[in-house]
Design an enzyme around this catalytic site. Structure first.
Site, PDB file in Angstrom:
ATOM      1  N   SER A 183     -25.121   4.569 -61.558  1.00 17.55           N
ATOM      2  CA  SER A 183     -26.204   4.245 -62.466  1.00 17.55           C
ATOM      3  C   SER A 183     -27.389   3.704 -61.667  1.00 17.55           C
ATOM      4  O   SER A 183     -27.777   4.307 -60.678  1.00 17.55           O
ATOM      5  CB  SER A 183     -25.708   3.269 -63.533  1.00 17.55           C
ATOM      6  N   ASP A 438     -23.451  12.977 -70.030  1.00 15.38           N
ATOM      7  CA  ASP A 438     -24.026  11.654 -69.831  1.00 15.38           C
ATOM      8  C   ASP A 438     -25.524  11.715 -70.146  1.00 15.38           C
ATOM      9  O   ASP A 438     -26.255  12.497 -69.531  1.00 15.38           O
ATOM     10  CB  ASP A 438     -23.806  11.214 -68.383  1.00 15.38           C
ATOM     11  N   HIS A 463     -20.837   9.005 -68.219  1.00 14.34           N
ATOM     12  CA  HIS A 463     -21.578   8.184 -67.267  1.00 14.34           C
ATOM     13  C   HIS A 463     -20.667   7.570 -66.202  1.00 14.34           C
ATOM     14  O   HIS A 463     -19.750   6.816 -66.516  1.00 14.34           O
ATOM     15  CB  HIS A 463     -22.284   7.066 -68.042  1.00 14.34           C
TER      16      HIS A 463
END
Length: 505
Positions: A183, A438, A463
């Protein structure tokens, strides 16, 4: 592990149990719940008599302002180290970067890079991000202090940590250092290699949103598409049911006080819903519930998968299914409320003292206001949710909490993309890994940019799913994706050895 859209920003997480912005707190609580679940599994493994001891915690003294040599202030930055697979002092070092939250021992024990360390004989180090977890400088979270919170400051910490830890742990000067992150931390990993290729040999960037964007309407476009994906349990009927359920919520919100009181009880709202901004908070929280099912679909510890959510929505009336989904998530998270009043959200975001039980919300909001944007909207006609909360109300948070204008946010987003290169960074030896279900993958690199910047797009993956611990239920495409990551690392590390022989490293 996971990044939270700026729409979902109110201070509840990483484990603060007070009232906060419902959208933010819900996705952050989901992330915390998943991380805690996965770490408990890793700790269970580590306590097995046949497994080595827990990783060690360490601290580094870092300059508060690395760009001003005359400023002598410093802070302590936490790191974790796992050397049980380190084959030799000139073996590779896997530096796992922390992002917008606390970093725990699981960062060097579960998922990759820890899973890759045995095959490659690597030392694994996890570095907590400044101003998060326990790595908060003295002075708290006031505006003068937050001036020292940015991705550029974080990268300076990576450089000084790389040099200091090499000395402290007797790492050979010939050891190749590989950055990992997921991320926002995945972006940091890619940017560390981009800006400091002489110190960091390669990077694996998972679900890394390297392009900053003010209006992140594409998030809900992916959520909408994923709700129709039959491979993960979605269908056209499911997306239609979501739209029907949200339309019913909005209808009840506008019928009158009695209907709002019933709605408050049925959907776990901890505000009266009489004010329009509080109604927007509830609608945002419900969006986060559905978006969270997509963003974290299929991960160990997730309260509700896409398949389960669609099953609830299609069993009877969609609104009733949404109510049941709310109950499932709130029960799983041990959460009394789904949403709070906006006034309470603002009060929490203005707190400048670090929260003992968990940190991250005020800091991450600051970073979205000064670097990234990421404000999720639902103004596209295909979006199945409410149009609220709209972009202007989200931008107002930056003004209300930090005194930052919309024009300054627009400028900051543009500067971030100019400095790092957005989705076309001029880097080498970076592997971008994403899942196509995602919502964040649309801000990442999903196609190779040349022979030395590779991209891996895993079908139906959520994700940072590639970073999660392996499970028997993992799909063949996920297993293949992880194998591709290992093969890319093996190729790079062979290149490092050849360079060493030629005297280039």
């Amino acid at each position: 592990m996971a990044l939270v859209p700026a729409l979902w920003l109110g201070p509840l997480l990483m484990a603060s149990l007070g009232g906060t912005s419902a959208p933010a707190s819900l996705l952050r609580r989901l992330r915390e719940h998943i991380q805690r679940f996965q770490e408990s599994s890793a700790l269970g493994l580590s306590l097995d008599p046949g497994v080595a001891a827990l990783p060690r915690e360490g601290w580094l003294e870092q300059p508060l302002d690395p760009f001003n040599a005359s400023d002598r202030r410093s802070f302590l930055q936490r790191y974790w180290i796992n050397d049980q697979h380190w084959a030799s002092r000139d073996g590779p070092v896997f530096l796992h970067l922390g992002g917008e939250g606390s970093f725990d021992p699981g960062s060097v024990m579960r998922g990759h890079p820890a899973a890759l360390a045995p095959a490659l004989g690597a030392l694994v180090i996890g570095l907590e991000h400044r101003f998060y977890g326990l790595s908060i400088p003295a002075g708290g979270l006031t505006m003068p202090q937050l001036r020292f919170l940015s991705s550029r400051h974080a990268l300076a910490d990576v450089v000084s940590a790389r040099l200091a830890l090499s000395r402290r742990h007797n790492v050979s000067s010939s050891s190749p250092w590989v950055c990992f992150g997921g991320s926002y931390a995945g972006s940091l990993a890619a940017w560390a290699r981009l800006k400091f290729p002489h110190l960091l040999f390669a990077a694996v960037a998972s679900s890394a949103p390297v392009r900053a964007v003010l209006d992140f309407s594409a998030y809900n476009k992916v959520v909408s598409r994923s709700l129709t994906n039959t491979a993960i349990g979605g269908s056209l009927e499911c997306r239609a049911a979501v739209s029907t359920a949200f339309a019913e919520v909005e209808r009840r919100l506008h019928v009158g006080d009695e209907a709002r009181k019933a709605l408050k009880a049925e959907l776990g709202a901890c505000s009266s819903l009489g004010r329009s901004e509080d109604r927007a908070e509830l609608l945002g929280a419900l969006q986060a519930l559905v978006g969270g099912a997509v963003q974290y679909n299929g991960q160990a510890g997730t309260p509700l998968s896409v398949r389960q959510l669609c099953g609830l929505l299609l069993e009877g009336k969609p609104y009733r299914g949404l109510r049941r989904a709310v109950q499932v998530v709130m029960h799983s998270l041990g959460q009394r409320c789904l949403s709070f009043s906006q006034a309470e959200t603002l009060a929490q975001l203005k707190v400048t003292e670090p929260q003992v039980s968990g940190v991250g919300d005020r800091q991450w909001l600051y970073q979205t206001c000064t670097e990234f944007g990421f404000y999720v909207t639902c103004e596209d006609p295909t979006c199945p949710f409410s149009k609220l909360p709209a972009l202007p109300s989200q931008l107002e948070l930056c003004e209300q909490v930090f005194g930052l204008s919309t024009s300054s946010i627009v400028q900051a987003v543009a500067q971030t993309n100019s400095y790092y290169g957005g989705q076309t960074p001029v880097a080498t030896q970076v592997l971008f890994v994403n899942g196509d279900s995602d919502p964040w993958h649309v801000l990442s690199v999903t196609q190779a940019l040349g022979p030395s910047v590779s991209a891996l797009l895993i079908p139906n993956a959520s994700h940072c799913l590639d970073m999660a611990p392996e499970r028997p239920s993992d799909t063949p495409s996920l297993r293949l994706g992880r194998q591709s990551i290992l093969q890319q690392l093996q190729t790079w590390l062979k290149l490092a050895k050849k360079s060493l022989v030629r005297g280039e490293v």
